[in-house]
Design a protein around this motif. Structure first.
Motif, PDB file in Angstrom:
ATOM      1  N   UNK A   1       0.800  -1.226   0.000  1.00 30.94           N
ATOM      2  CA  UNK A   1       0.000   0.000   0.000  1.00 30.94           C
ATOM      3  C   UNK A   1       0.829   1.270   0.000  1.00 30.94           C
ATOM      4  N   UNK A   2       2.150   1.141   0.089  1.00 27.42           N
ATOM      5  CA  UNK A   2       3.002   2.323  -0.063  1.00 27.42           C
ATOM      6  C   UNK A   2       2.850   2.937  -1.446  1.00 27.42           C
ATOM      7  N   UNK A   3       2.271   2.189  -2.389  1.00 30.04           N
ATOM      8  CA  UNK A   3       2.045   2.744  -3.729  1.00 30.04           C
ATOM      9  C   UNK A   3       0.897   3.746  -3.746  1.00 30.04           C
ATOM     10  N   UNK A   4      -0.088   3.540  -2.864  1.00 32.55           N
ATOM     11  CA  UNK A   4      -1.303   4.349  -2.953  1.00 32.55           C
ATOM     12  C   UNK A   4      -1.430   5.337  -1.799  1.00 32.55           C
ATOM     13  N   UNK A   5      -1.033   4.908  -0.614  1.00 37.28           N
ATOM     14  CA  UNK A   5      -1.187   5.753   0.567  1.00 37.28           C
ATOM     15  C   UNK A   5       0.164   6.383   0.904  1.00 37.28           C
TER      16      UNK A   5
ATOM     17  N   UNK B   1      -3.313  -5.029   8.516  1.00 36.24           N
ATOM     18  CA  UNK B   1      -2.902  -3.736   7.983  1.00 36.24           C
ATOM     19  C   UNK B   1      -1.481  -3.836   7.455  1.00 36.24           C
ATOM     20  N   UNK B   2      -1.243  -3.276   6.287  1.00 32.46           N
ATOM     21  CA  UNK B   2       0.063  -3.329   5.621  1.00 32.46           C
ATOM     22  C   UNK B   2       1.083  -2.494   6.394  1.00 32.46           C
ATOM     23  N   UNK B   3       2.195  -3.119   6.810  1.00 36.35           N
ATOM     24  CA  UNK B   3       3.221  -2.410   7.590  1.00 36.35           C
ATOM     25  C   UNK B   3       4.589  -2.477   6.934  1.00 36.35           C
ATOM     26  N   UNK B   4       4.635  -2.640   5.622  1.00 29.69           N
ATOM     27  CA  UNK B   4       5.913  -2.707   4.933  1.00 29.69           C
ATOM     28  C   UNK B   4       5.975  -1.645   3.839  1.00 29.69           C
ATOM     29  N   UNK B   5       7.177  -1.394   3.365  1.00 28.69           N
ATOM     30  CA  UNK B   5       7.404  -0.314   2.413  1.00 28.69           C
ATOM     31  C   UNK B   5       7.985   0.877   3.137  1.00 28.69           C
ATOM     32  N   UNK B   6       8.908   1.575   2.497  1.00 34.31           N
ATOM     33  CA  UNK B   6       9.668   2.622   3.172  1.00 34.31           C
ATOM     34  C   UNK B   6       8.784   3.722   3.753  1.00 34.31           C
ATOM     35  N   UNK B   7       7.693   4.066   3.057  1.00 38.75           N
ATOM     36  CA  UNK B   7       6.859   5.160   3.540  1.00 38.75           C
ATOM     37  C   UNK B   7       5.973   4.741   4.705  1.00 38.75           C
TER      38      UNK B   7
ATOM     39  N   UNK C   1       8.025   2.786   8.932  1.00 37.84           N
ATOM     40  CA  UNK C   1       8.437   3.623  10.066  1.00 37.84           C
ATOM     41  C   UNK C   1       7.246   4.158  10.841  1.00 37.84           C
ATOM     42  N   UNK C   2       6.043   3.971  10.316  1.00 41.29           N
ATOM     43  CA  UNK C   2       4.859   4.530  10.967  1.00 41.29           C
ATOM     44  C   UNK C   2       3.972   3.509  11.632  1.00 41.29           C
ATOM     45  N   UNK C   3       4.520   2.347  12.000  1.00 42.43           N
ATOM     46  CA  UNK C   3       3.699   1.290  12.585  1.00 42.43           C
ATOM     47  C   UNK C   3       3.041   1.760  13.878  1.00 42.43           C
ATOM     48  N   UNK C   4       3.790   2.467  14.709  1.00 45.98           N
ATOM     49  CA  UNK C   4       3.227   2.947  15.966  1.00 45.98           C
ATOM     50  C   UNK C   4       2.043   3.885  15.707  1.00 45.98           C
TER      51      UNK C   4
ATOM     52  N   UNK D   1       3.186  -7.910   7.261  1.00 40.35           N
ATOM     53  CA  UNK D   1       4.537  -7.393   7.112  1.00 40.35           C
ATOM     54  C   UNK D   1       5.325  -8.204   6.086  1.00 40.35           C
ATOM     55  N   UNK D   2       6.587  -7.786   5.834  1.00 37.35           N
ATOM     56  CA  UNK D   2       7.467  -8.488   4.902  1.00 37.35           C
ATOM     57  C   UNK D   2       8.879  -8.683   5.466  1.00 37.35           C
TER      58      UNK D   2
END
Length: 736
Positions: A444-448, A476-482, A485-488, A503-504
């Motif tokens: 989802x780092x592609x869209x959000x 919930x997607x928790x991978x991708x550079x964007x 870092x925002x899991x919290x 996750x990945x």
């Protein structure tokens, strides 16, 4: 000393206490290239590991029963096609949409230093006839060599052997194409054909097709010929078409004495014209549309969670297109990868597969987002540009997407009193499937662009989906550079609405960071969020990048390393890592499931199903009794170690499971001191997988067998055990 011997294991009962234990050095790694890491870290691999097994459990919950899962992606990798019993390629006579650069890049057919597109798949190490795209031929005729490029249509519309024309036609205002066969001969029957049908002896084959008469007497023959021979048919079924609108006809072939490749043909009378559509040819022993031998292979591997329909494909999937009556489902282009999506395998067919094989369904949902309207993808890490030039205004409204996802939950889980449950029942499955696990899209780092935006959208989806079935578990997607870092932040916004992190991460350090955040959030909020890995690749094991590059160069194939024993052996290493987290990890999905350029546990060709090295690893690990991982004194676990051990109790804590992983070219010894445990064990069972060469490959083209051994025996109750294991081996020992 008392010795218990066999060809592959010496289990030695010792009488003295082991005072010294080899200490492994923990290495923080970013990639799984062990020899490079060992060299840079100065790690010394010991000749033997002597450890004390403690009764201290590494997790508060047992290892998940669905831990070892897979990614089953539609529209990519020819996964569903060969497993599905349908024997026709392009059974609805649709126009072929070329494969996109993304797919060719993954298949190593384009880029990676190439200035051209490889169009001859048959030269690739991963190729077998499960990837074959058979053209529709004007017949009698012959198929051209198998090449795939942007101009390939897979229709040979004329033939030098007869005056017959086949013409793909798309009705005005319709996406549904059919085929017109015009026989211009004066006295000779001819028509339409497709090669590449693998026929088995004593098997009945079910054919169906829709036909209408356009010109002539309507006399038709359905035939089967040995491939390359038009002289003497194996079967002939004559019938007459009287209708001028499409009507369906059914026939059975009983082929008693032939096995091999055959050609299906439909011949019509001289001077006549017939339209045809919606062909199907399946063996009678299919199981709800799936190949029986593929079902048996999946049951042997025993997957846990089976993620579907993607992957990247899920981000553009409208599930409604796969739940209509099967001949009303219109094939379309795979919006991520190019090529066809037939929709013959939809939600019902996938869930039937899960029921038949014991897999746990895990569905990825298309999350709508305004950024999906004009999809252009750029990955700066791998320098991948993918611009399909398509527009998706139908996938932009987040609330509409959530409502559609809720309907999907209802189709799967609602009773027959619900409209979606009623639809499912009408298709042959009145009982709810009770699909528990749902992932909210993929990558989802592609869209959000921010964690906040993603988390808020997940709240909308969760409320809609759980209103239909409050028991579903959402990820919930928790991978991708964007996003990583925002899991919290994502937990703070959506933690009470979601149930697992999708996750990945593939290293202990990365997984532990997410698990720690998860633990802290759960403790403060009284929730029970879990960790999952939805799609992981393993490394190449013991060999460094230089050796990998040399192997690929010598084999002229970048993907062949995925079929090596050392790749499979390192998959065992990864599964050991997941196990050490116990029940904190709900499942981890290997990428991929089947027929994915050698990155899969099994391959399905037209006449064969092959369990590969990775499949044998999963067969062993997914049947393991290990449930409560135990801490070891004298050894620091870590997936960077090429020689390691592990221990776990079974669920009832009356059996002990030991692992010895030896990813080195030498024999090594492992010892377990059980003096700290209350249990005493009187029997052992041993299972071992090994290959003489870590670079041995197993493919349908190169079917090298591995050594698989099993043994059992009695013990005298002593508390210390030592064993010698061969090079490049993985061993499981069960003490009871």
């Amino acid at each position: 000393m008392v010795y218990i011997r066999d060809a592959f294991l010496s289990l030695i009962v010792l009488t003295s206490v082991l005072n010294g234990f080899a200490q492994g050095q923990k290495v923080d790694k970013s990639v799984l290239l062990q020899s490079d890491q060992i060299k840079s870290a100065g790690l010394i691999v010991p000749d033997q590991l002597l450890v004390k097994v403690t009764s201290e459990e590494m997790s508060k919950e047992p290892i998940s029963s669905i831990l070892g899962g897979f990614l089953f992606e539609m529209g990519y990798g020819d996964m569903e096609g060969p497993m599905w019993s349908e024997m026709f390629f392009n059974r609805k006579f649709e126009k072929f949409p070329p494969y996109y650069f993304d797919r060719n890049w993954w298949y190593q057919l384009q880029d990676h230093g190439k200035t051209y597109l490889d169009t001859d798949w048959t030269t690739e190490s991963w190729y077998h006839d499960g990837y074959e795209h058979n053209a529709w031929l004007a017949a009698p005729g012959s198929e051209e060599p198998f090449h795939i490029d942007t101009s390939t249509t897979f229709f040979n519309e004329s033939t030098p052997l007869a005056k017959v024309i086949i013409s793909p036609i798309c009705a005005p205002g319709s996406d549904n194409q059919f085929i017109r066969i015009s026989n211009q001969e004066i006295s000779r029957k001819c028509g339409l054909a497709q090669q590449g049908k693998w026929i088995r002896k004593n098997m009945t084959y079910h054919f169906r097709g829709s036909f209408r008469k356009v010109k002539g007497d309507g006399k038709v023959e359905i035939l089967m010929f040995p491939e390359g021979n038009w002289e003497r048919p194996l079967a002939r079924i004559p019938f007459v078409i009287t209708e001028t609108t499409f009507e369906e006809h059914h026939f059975d072939f009983d082929l008693k004495n032939f096995e091999g490749r055959a050609t299906f043909a439909m011949f019509i009378s001289p001077g006549s014209t017939v339209d045809a559509d919606n062909f199907s040819l399946m063996p009678a022993d299919n199981v709800k549309g799936w190949r029986k031998d593929a079902i048996e292979a999946i049951k042997q591997i025993k997957p846990g969670a089976l993620r579907w329909p993607g992957g990247c494909f899920a981000s553009f999937y409208d599930w409604r297109k796969g739940v209509q009556p099967i001949d009303e489902r219109i094939p379309e282009r795979s919006h991520m990868w190019g090529g066809w999506v037939y929709h013959d395998v939809g939600t019902l067919e996938y869930l039937n597969l899960c029921e038949l094989t014991g897999c746990t369904p895990f569905i990825s949902v298309n999350m709508f987002n305004p950024n999906k309207e004009n999809y252009t993808y750029y990955d700066p890490v791998d320098n991948i540009h993918a611009s399909q030039g398509e527009h998706f205004p139908q996938y932009t409204d987040i609330r509409k997407g959530a409502a559609l996802a809720a309907e999907w939950v209802a189709y799967c889980n609602a009773p027959v009193t619900h409209p979606m449950g009623k639809l499912r029942a009408s298709q042959g499955h009145p009982a709810p499937f009770n699909v528990k696990y749902w992932e909210l899209d993929n990558e989802l780092f592609r869209w959000f662009n921010t964690p906040e935006a993603l988390a808020n959208a997940c709240v909308i989806y969760s409320k809609a989906m759980k209103a239909v079935d409050p028991t579903v578990k959402l990820g919930i997607c928790t991978y991708g550079k964007r996003l990583s870092a925002g899991v919290q932040t994502m937990l703070e916004i959506a933690g009470k609405e979601i149930d697992f992190l999708a996750d990945r991460a593939i290293s202990t350090k990365n997984v532990a960071q997410k698990v720690d955040l998860m633990h802290n959030y759960n403790q403060i909020n009284g929730t029970s969020v879990k960790y999952t890995n939805t799609e992981f690749f393993t490394g190449f094991d013991q060999y460094g990048q230089q050796q990998i590059n040399r192997f690929r160069l010598e084999k002229n194939e970048r993907n062949l390393d995925h079929a090596t024993w050392c790749y499979a052996l390192n998959t065992a290493n990864m599964l050991m890592m997941w196990q050490r987290f116990g029940g904190d990890v709900e499942f981890s999905c290997f990428n991929s499931f089947v027929n994915d350029h050698l990155q899969s546990p099994f391959e399905v060709s037209k006449d064969n199903v092959m369990i590969k090295y990775v499949g044998y690893i999963y067969e062993l690990m997914n049947r393991s009794l290990a449930k409560w991982p135990l801490k070891l004194e004298g050894f620091q676990p870590g997936e960077q170690n090429p020689f390691q051990v592990q221990a776990a109790f079974n669920l009832q804590k009356n059996k002990l499971v030991l692992y010895v992983y030896n990813d080195t070219p030498e024999k090594r010894k492992a010892g377990f001191n059980l003096g700290l445990l209350n249990q005493k064990f009187g029997k052992y069972r041993c299972f071992q997988l090994s290959c003489p060469d870590a670079l041995m490959v197993r493919t349908i083209k190169e079917p090298n067998e591995m050594t698989r051994k099993e043994n059992s025996g009695n013990l005298d109750g002593n508390r210390e055990y030592k064993m010698e294991v061969p090079p490049f081996s993985f061993t499981e020992i069960i003490l009871e």
